[in-house]
Design a protein around this motif. Structure first.
Motif: not given
Length: 266
Positions: A115-124
């Protein structure tokens, strides 16, 4: 490839030791036998009658779900009851069930990573910096936007017809985090606050915890519980590759198109 091989791979990939205590009795192989030769595999958020029928139509004799089907104990199996008709259909068609829940939520490449990757969170980042038991939150920075714009982007990304929003629509947000499913307990809200989030995205937010978030100035976007299903869009290619390499399994692995979270916003 036997059901046993799938169980061994997934147990190693998403260890049951990373699941919460309340999950321990319901995850893993819940219906069927490890000795069965796998034909095709169906991935689904939940198990219900429609999902079983979907599996039968695709010649799948193994269903892998995120949510456990036998989460609470049952004392009777009545064929005309909600769970009884599913168990009867599974047994009649020799279909096995394997479930992963909170261990899949926290695991590397699991629900919250996806889900974090889908949201495009940079270097989560991961809460407590470790993909292990209890560490659900993924957070980091996105390009600064308004809360309203973020909410609309979340709707598009997760293919939702609506979301609930807490906070000033014009508020500028940059640091966000997400927990799929029911991620708005008091401890979750406080963790989001402690991580300095402008906005927290999760599901099933109770009024008292929305008030707690509001007190701390934390905005919330509430999404459907069912967004957890997207984990399978990233996991399916891994399973195809690994099962072919390890067990020479080149049969089909499908993602069920049956929607099991039927809440909508009007």
């Amino acid at each position: 490839m036997l059901v046993k091989n799938v169980v061994e791979y997934l147990d190693a990939r998403f260890p049951r030791s990373n699941a919460e205590e309340f999950d321990q009795g319901s995850i893993g192989l819940a219906i069927g036998s490890e000795k069965i030769e796998v034909s095709n595999i169906l991935l689904a958020l939940d198990l219900n009658k429609e999902v079983v029928i979907d599996a039968i139509s695709k010649n799948c004799n193994l269903i892998i779900t995120h949510h456990p089907f036998l989460f609470t104990g049952i004392q009777k199996i009545l064929f005309d009851s909600q769970k009884g008709e599913v168990i009867k259909l599974m047994c009649e068609n020799n279909i096995s069930l394997y479930s992963m829940h909170t261990n899949l939520d926290v695991g590397t490449g699991g629900v919250n990573d996806t889900l974090a990757e889908m949201l495009g969170i940079n270097d989560y980042k991961i809460i407590n910096d470790e993909a292990s038991k209890g560490n659900y939150l993924r957070y980091g920075e996105i390009e600064e936007t308004s809360l309203e714009e973020l909410a609309n982007n979340v709707k598009k990304i997760f293919n939702l017809n609506g979301v609930k929003v807490l906070g000033d629509f014009n508020k500028k947000v940059k640091r966000i985090g997400i927990v799929g499913g029911s991620g708005a307990h008091t401890s979750d809200i406080l963790a989001a606050v402690n991580c300095g989030l402008d906005c927290y995205i999760t599901g099933e937010v109770h009024l008292n915890n929305s008030q707690l978030a509001d007190y701390y100035g934390l905005s919330i976007i509430e999404v459907k519980h069912g967004v957890e299903k997207y984990v399978f869009t990233s996991l399916i290619e891994e399973l195809r590759k690994q099962f072919l390499s390890l067990y020479n399994f080149d049969n089909n692995i499908y993602i069920s198109n049956i929607e099991t979270d039927n809440f909508n916003y009007l």
